[in-house]
Design an enzyme around this catalytic site. Structure first.
Site, mmCIF file in Angstrom:
data_model
loop_
_atom_site.group_PDB
_atom_site.id
_atom_site.type_symbol
_atom_site.label_atom_id
_atom_site.label_comp_id
_atom_site.label_asym_id
_atom_site.label_seq_id
_atom_site.Cartn_x
_atom_site.Cartn_y
_atom_site.Cartn_z
ATOM 1 N N GLY A 173 -2.177 -12.912 -42.911
ATOM 2 C CA GLY A 173 -2.301 -11.496 -42.628
ATOM 3 C C GLY A 173 -1.033 -10.862 -42.097
ATOM 4 N N SER A 174 -1.191 -10.070 -41.054
ATOM 5 C CA SER A 174 -0.180 -9.112 -40.636
ATOM 6 C C SER A 174 1.063 -9.737 -40.025
ATOM 7 C CB SER A 174 -0.794 -8.142 -39.626
ATOM 8 O OG SER A 174 0.161 -7.259 -39.126
ATOM 9 N N CYS A 175 2.218 -9.106 -40.318
ATOM 10 C CA CYS A 175 3.486 -9.469 -39.698
ATOM 11 C C CYS A 175 3.497 -9.145 -38.207
ATOM 12 C CB CYS A 175 4.635 -8.717 -40.374
ATOM 13 S SG CYS A 175 4.830 -9.064 -42.136
#
Length: 590
Positions: A64-66
């Site tokens: 998922g997200s950075c």
């Protein structure tokens, strides 16, 4: 004596021990872990509801997200972090958060990698100690008085790097361009060693995701760099921030959140970044061309840049993105290299007839979960002709459930004229054939609402494009939304202005839609999200996944036309799209 002893690779130095919390599914810390309590809030994850604080957290990988690095930094500095992380595969996003905490704030936690086979052996263990390059597992906490030793940061930074440096790199490392650039280069080199890179490359541009406000630590980090004289060395754009900077007060956002969130955007602009404030930088005129070496963060943007544009970037964690922008240098590894872009997973998709726009985010969501860290190549969509908006939606959902930095679609994306090209001439390590029942399971997972009642239609995650504004305006023409349903669209300022000039903004506002710029649904909550809205509807696979944990609402997921119908009626029909109906014929598979 330990029940099990595993030799580990240290990704971030340190010793620790604690109760083991184990999962066999990757976890995105952004949208998956509350940065102020340490609770797992990803309602689709097997650890949902668990508290990670003080425990040794074992995950096969991140996903998922950075922004996971920013959330971990927040947890470390506020005392709600895990005692340590044990991963099966090298994990860069969470490791970077621990490295920043260690390098800038002399806090941190150890991160170790043990390999997939050894990782599986931890499944039924209860207590873990990490020391001297070993992961030791116990049935009960050992009563031997052992205490972790603090890491020797000075020694770690002074250690000779195995990365080849040029004269400019050495000047940065020696502090001849200021302390901010010096510390940034130290972090870049630590990450290069973690990634196994032996040299650095020049990059043409950067997109910064660290401007998302996750709490005091994110602002503290940016202000520390500014105090040290930080200035970007390459053209740099900014991701969507956590508020609509021009209108957050008018939206009744609490100043305790709005002021630091806005100040964080200002801090990055003070370093020389452009005021772009979009999670879809590929819609800007500055979007990179094929083969261009760039450093982008924000998971959907990374995947789009690599897969659709053919540019070259890794899935850069928050904070590493700005460190590279301050130095202009990035590790030569992963998707910066030809061999790092090759697929290893072949997914065969029998494309149904009569597709609508819900197909692509659903497919991306499902394939992302299948792929894990593998780069997939998808065959069977050659005649489906997905639009750029379809690919945007696919990539965002794919990046939500996957740790991979890109995908290929045969006959569609630029490096996959054939499956053989995407695979680099090698056989796939794994081949998976999808059927409708597979996609139906993911459809039901994204459709978490159990009531047809609707309070909000949320659109623009990632940010809406001009073409999406035009399509929505056509669907809404001559109609008016239900008075008890809010329809809110998030987009970048540049797209909003384009849509205004084209007449789409006026048409959509006549329907009853609202526009919010600068920020995105992953950062929005009440009161932009109506307090009275118990369920919401979206055409975003990404937001359908994150919303239950982020805002505590259940979700209806469907295509854009279905969203408009629900906005007008006040209820979601709950009907399956025709292409999920077993009676609908397929176009055929590759």
């Amino acid at each position: 004596m330990p029940e099990l002893s595993i030799h580990a690779r240290s990704l971030v130095a340190g010793d620790a021990q604690g109760d083991l919390l184990y999962a066999d599914v990757g976890l995105s810390f952004w949208g998956g872990v509350d940065p102020f309590s340490g609770e797992v809030i990803d309602r689709h994850h097997p650890l949902s509801g668990q508290i990670i604080a003080g425990r040794v957290l074992a995950l096969p990988s991140g996903r998922g997200s950075c922004t996971g690095s920013s959330v971990l930094l927040e947890l470390i500095l506020n005392g709600h972090a895990p005692a340590a992380l044990v991963v099966a595969q090298p994990e860069e996003i969470l490791s970077l958060g621990a490295l920043v905490a260690q390098t800038l704030f002399e806090r941190g936690l150890p991160v170790v990698c043990v390999g997939e086979e050894a990782f599986a052996c931890l499944r039924d263990k209860h207590y873990v100690r990490i020391a001297d390059g070993q992961v030791q597992a116990f049935d009960l906490p050992p009563d031997d008085g052992w205490r972790p030793a603090p890491p020797d940061l000075a020694r770690q930074l002074a250690r000779r790097s195995g990365v080849a440096l040029n004269d400019g790199d050495r000047a940065l490392l020696e502090g001849r361009h200021g302390k901010a650039a010096q510390v940034a280069m130290q972090i870049v080199l630590q990450m290069a060693e973690l990634q196994g890179a032996t040299e650095l490359i020049d990059i043409a541009q950067a997109h910064i995701d660290g401007c998302i406000y996750t709490g005091p630590a994110s602002l503290r980090f940016a202000r520390q760099l500014l105090d040290w004289g930080a200035a970007v060395r390459v053209p740099t754009t900014l991701n969507a921030i956590s508020v609509d900077q021009r209108r957050w007060r008018a939206q009744d956002i609490d100043p305790a959140f709005g002021e630091p969130a806005s100040a964080l955007g200002d801090a990055y602009m003070a370093m020389g970044a452009q005021m772009s404030f979009t999670c879809a930088p590929y819609l800007l005129d500055s979007a990179p061309s094929a083969g261009e070496q760039v450093v982008w963060a924000e998971s959907n943007a990374v995947v789009y840049a690599n897969s659709v544009l053919g540019a070259r970037t890794q899935k850069y964690p928050d904070y590493l993105d700005i460190c590279i922008a301050l130095t202009g240098r990035a590790p030569l590894t992963g998707c910066h290299l030809e061999q790092g872009r090759r697929a290893t997973l072949l997914v065969e998709v029998p494309a149904p007839a009569g597709l609508d726009d819900a197909f692509y985010p659903l497919l991306g969501y499902h394939i992302g979960a299948l792929a894990g860290s593998q780069i997939p190549v998808i065959a069977g969509l050659e005649r489906s002709a997905p639009s750029l908006d379809d690919l945007k939606a696919f990539g965002a959902a794919f990046a939500t459930t996957s740790a991979a930095p890109m995908f290929h679609i045969v006959g569609v994306t630029p490096e996959a004229a054939t499956a053989e090209q995407a695979l680099g001439g090698e056989p796939a390590r794994q081949t998976v054939r999808l059927g409708r029942q597979d996609l139906l399971a993911s459809w039901r997972e994204l459709n978490s609402a159990d009531s047809p009642e609707l309070g909000l239609v949320s659109l623009g995650n990632p940010h809406f494009s001009l073409s999406e504004c035009a399509t929505l305006a056509r669907l809404c023409q001559g109609r008016r939304k239900h008075r008890e349903v809010a329809l809110v669209i998030t987009c970048g300022r540049h797209v909003h202005e384009q849509a205004r000039q084209a007449g789409h903004v006026a048409a959509l506002e006549a329907f009853g839609a609202q526009f919010v710029t600068d920020t995105c649904w992953c950062m929005l909550g009440e009161p932009v999200l109506p307090v009275t809205a118990k369920t919401l509807m979206t055409n975003s696979g990404k937001y359908a996944h994150y919303a239950p944990g982020l805002v505590g609402r259940k979700v209806h997921f469907a295509g854009l036309a279905a969203c408009v119908e629900a906005a007008c009626s006040g209820q979601a029909s709950g009907e399956l799209p025709a292409w999920l109906n077993p009676a609908t014929p397929c176009q055929g598979a590759a």
